[in-house]
Design a protein around this motif. Structure first.
Motif, short mmCIF file in Angstrom:
data_model
loop_
_atom_site.label_atom_id
_atom_site.label_comp_id
_atom_site.label_asym_id
_atom_site.label_seq_id
_atom_site.Cartn_x
_atom_site.Cartn_y
_atom_site.Cartn_z
N ALA A 200 12.97 -80.58 -26.31
CA ALA A 200 11.72 -79.88 -26.59
C ALA A 200 10.73 -80.29 -25.51
O ALA A 200 10.68 -81.47 -25.13
CB ALA A 200 11.17 -80.23 -27.97
N GLY A 201 9.98 -79.33 -25.01
CA GLY A 201 9.00 -79.68 -23.99
C GLY A 201 8.18 -78.49 -23.56
O GLY A 201 8.35 -77.37 -24.04
N ASN A 202 7.28 -78.79 -22.65
CA ASN A 202 6.40 -77.77 -22.10
C ASN A 202 7.02 -77.18 -20.84
O ASN A 202 7.72 -77.84 -20.10
CB ASN A 202 5.03 -78.37 -21.78
N LEU A 203 6.70 -75.93 -20.62
CA LEU A 203 7.25 -75.16 -19.51
C LEU A 203 6.12 -74.87 -18.53
O LEU A 203 5.07 -74.38 -18.91
CB LEU A 203 7.82 -73.86 -20.08
N ARG A 204 6.36 -75.19 -17.26
CA ARG A 204 5.36 -74.93 -16.24
C ARG A 204 6.01 -74.72 -14.88
O ARG A 204 7.15 -75.13 -14.68
CB ARG A 204 4.33 -76.04 -16.15
N ARG A 205 5.28 -74.11 -13.98
CA ARG A 205 5.70 -74.02 -12.58
C ARG A 205 5.43 -75.37 -11.93
O ARG A 205 4.70 -76.21 -12.47
CB ARG A 205 4.89 -72.95 -11.85
N LYS A 206 5.99 -75.57 -10.76
CA LYS A 206 5.72 -76.81 -10.01
C LYS A 206 4.22 -77.00 -9.88
O LYS A 206 3.51 -76.13 -9.39
CB LYS A 206 6.34 -76.75 -8.61
N ASP A 207 3.72 -78.13 -10.38
CA ASP A 207 2.31 -78.51 -10.25
C ASP A 207 1.34 -77.48 -10.81
O ASP A 207 0.18 -77.45 -10.41
CB ASP A 207 1.96 -78.79 -8.78
N GLY A 208 1.79 -76.63 -11.71
CA GLY A 208 0.92 -75.63 -12.30
C GLY A 208 0.57 -75.98 -13.74
O GLY A 208 1.04 -76.98 -14.29
N PRO A 209 -0.24 -75.15 -14.37
CA PRO A 209 -0.59 -75.39 -15.76
C PRO A 209 0.58 -75.07 -16.69
O PRO A 209 1.52 -74.36 -16.31
CB PRO A 209 -1.75 -74.41 -16.01
N VAL A 210 0.52 -75.58 -17.88
CA VAL A 210 1.54 -75.29 -18.89
C VAL A 210 1.48 -73.80 -19.22
O VAL A 210 0.40 -73.24 -19.44
CB VAL A 210 1.32 -76.14 -20.16
N LEU A 211 2.66 -73.17 -19.24
CA LEU A 211 2.75 -71.73 -19.53
C LEU A 211 3.29 -71.45 -20.92
O LEU A 211 3.06 -70.37 -21.47
CB LEU A 211 3.66 -71.05 -18.50
N GLY A 212 4.03 -72.39 -21.49
CA GLY A 212 4.64 -72.17 -22.79
C GLY A 212 5.41 -73.39 -23.23
O GLY A 212 5.33 -74.45 -22.62
N ALA A 213 6.17 -73.21 -24.28
CA ALA A 213 7.00 -74.28 -24.84
C ALA A 213 8.45 -73.84 -24.80
O ALA A 213 8.75 -72.64 -24.87
CB ALA A 213 6.60 -74.58 -26.28
N GLU A 214 9.35 -74.81 -24.71
CA GLU A 214 10.78 -74.52 -24.78
C GLU A 214 11.43 -75.44 -25.79
O GLU A 214 11.16 -76.65 -25.82
CB GLU A 214 11.46 -74.70 -23.42
N PHE A 215 12.32 -74.85 -26.58
CA PHE A 215 13.11 -75.60 -27.55
C PHE A 215 14.58 -75.28 -27.31
O PHE A 215 14.97 -74.13 -27.40
CB PHE A 215 12.72 -75.23 -28.98
N LEU A 216 15.34 -76.30 -26.98
CA LEU A 216 16.78 -76.13 -26.82
C LEU A 216 17.43 -76.79 -28.01
O LEU A 216 17.20 -77.97 -28.29
CB LEU A 216 17.27 -76.79 -25.53
N THR A 217 18.23 -76.01 -28.72
CA THR A 217 18.86 -76.49 -29.94
C THR A 217 20.31 -76.84 -29.66
O THR A 217 21.03 -76.08 -29.03
CB THR A 217 18.78 -75.42 -31.04
N THR A 218 20.71 -77.97 -30.16
CA THR A 218 22.08 -78.42 -30.03
C THR A 218 23.01 -77.55 -30.85
O THR A 218 22.58 -76.73 -31.66
CB THR A 218 22.20 -79.89 -30.48
N SER A 219 24.28 -77.75 -30.66
CA SER A 219 25.28 -77.10 -31.50
C SER A 219 25.42 -77.87 -32.80
O SER A 219 25.10 -79.05 -32.87
CB SER A 219 26.61 -77.06 -30.76
N ALA A 220 25.93 -77.22 -33.82
CA ALA A 220 26.08 -77.89 -35.11
C ALA A 220 27.29 -78.81 -35.16
O ALA A 220 27.27 -79.81 -35.85
CB ALA A 220 26.17 -76.86 -36.23
#
Length: 173
Positions: free
Chosen positions: A76-96
């Protein structure tokens, strides 16, 4: 895709895709100086990643959340371009179930987290995620099984992350 996001009038803009979009330095050796990027993620293709995120930034896409799979860990973390402002969030879910029970924190995860300030979670557990959306917030609960090899094993909400309407990225965990 970028044009569709730019025209979107939706409260929440979801990008569902299969590989990690965050630009993560996966180096986990103490004292490592050179960053390590996986060729199995968007980080291995920086020009394509920057192009996509540039469209998102230029079009001022609001309330962006990226949901990702295809890894055997929770991220889980924030999504941004190199040295840019935060653009959104990302959630990567594991397999069960893939890869056995999972180990929790793998050796070196603490180093990876320290090298990536936008990364809020890196955990090797098996499970799934539940996303709850309201007009005011997006909440992602990361659910983990203690042991997938034992059907009586409990599951727990291991982590909860909140993205608020109008505020790019994760605001609470």
């Amino acid at each position: 895709m970028a044009q569709g996001l730019a025209r979107s009038e939706s409260r929440w803009n979801l990008l569902a895709q299969q590989v990690l979009m965050m630009d993560l330095d996966l180096g986990n050796a103490p004292g490592a100086r050179e960053p390590i990027f996986s060729m199995d993620t968007w980080g291995g293709y920086p020009a394509a990643r920057e192009r996509l995120l540039g469209h998102i930034a230029d079009q001022r896409v609001r309330n962006l959340v990226v949901l990702t799979g295809d890894a055997h860990q929770h991220f889980a973390g924030n999504l941004r371009r190199k040295d840019g402002p935060v653009l959104g969030a990302e959630f990567l879910t594991t397999s069960a179930t893939s890869g056995g029970d999972g180990a929790g924190a793998l050796p070196g995860n603490d180093i990876i987290l320290s090298r990536n300030p936008d990364l809020k979670l890196l955990e090797d557990r098996r499970g799934y995620s539940i996303c709850t959306l309201t007009p005011q917030s997006w909440t992602t609960d990361m659910i983990a099984f203690d042991q997938v090899t034992d059907r009586r094993s409990p599951r727990t909400t291991n982590h909860r992350f909140v993205v608020e309407h109008g505020v790019p990225g994760i605001v609470a965990s």
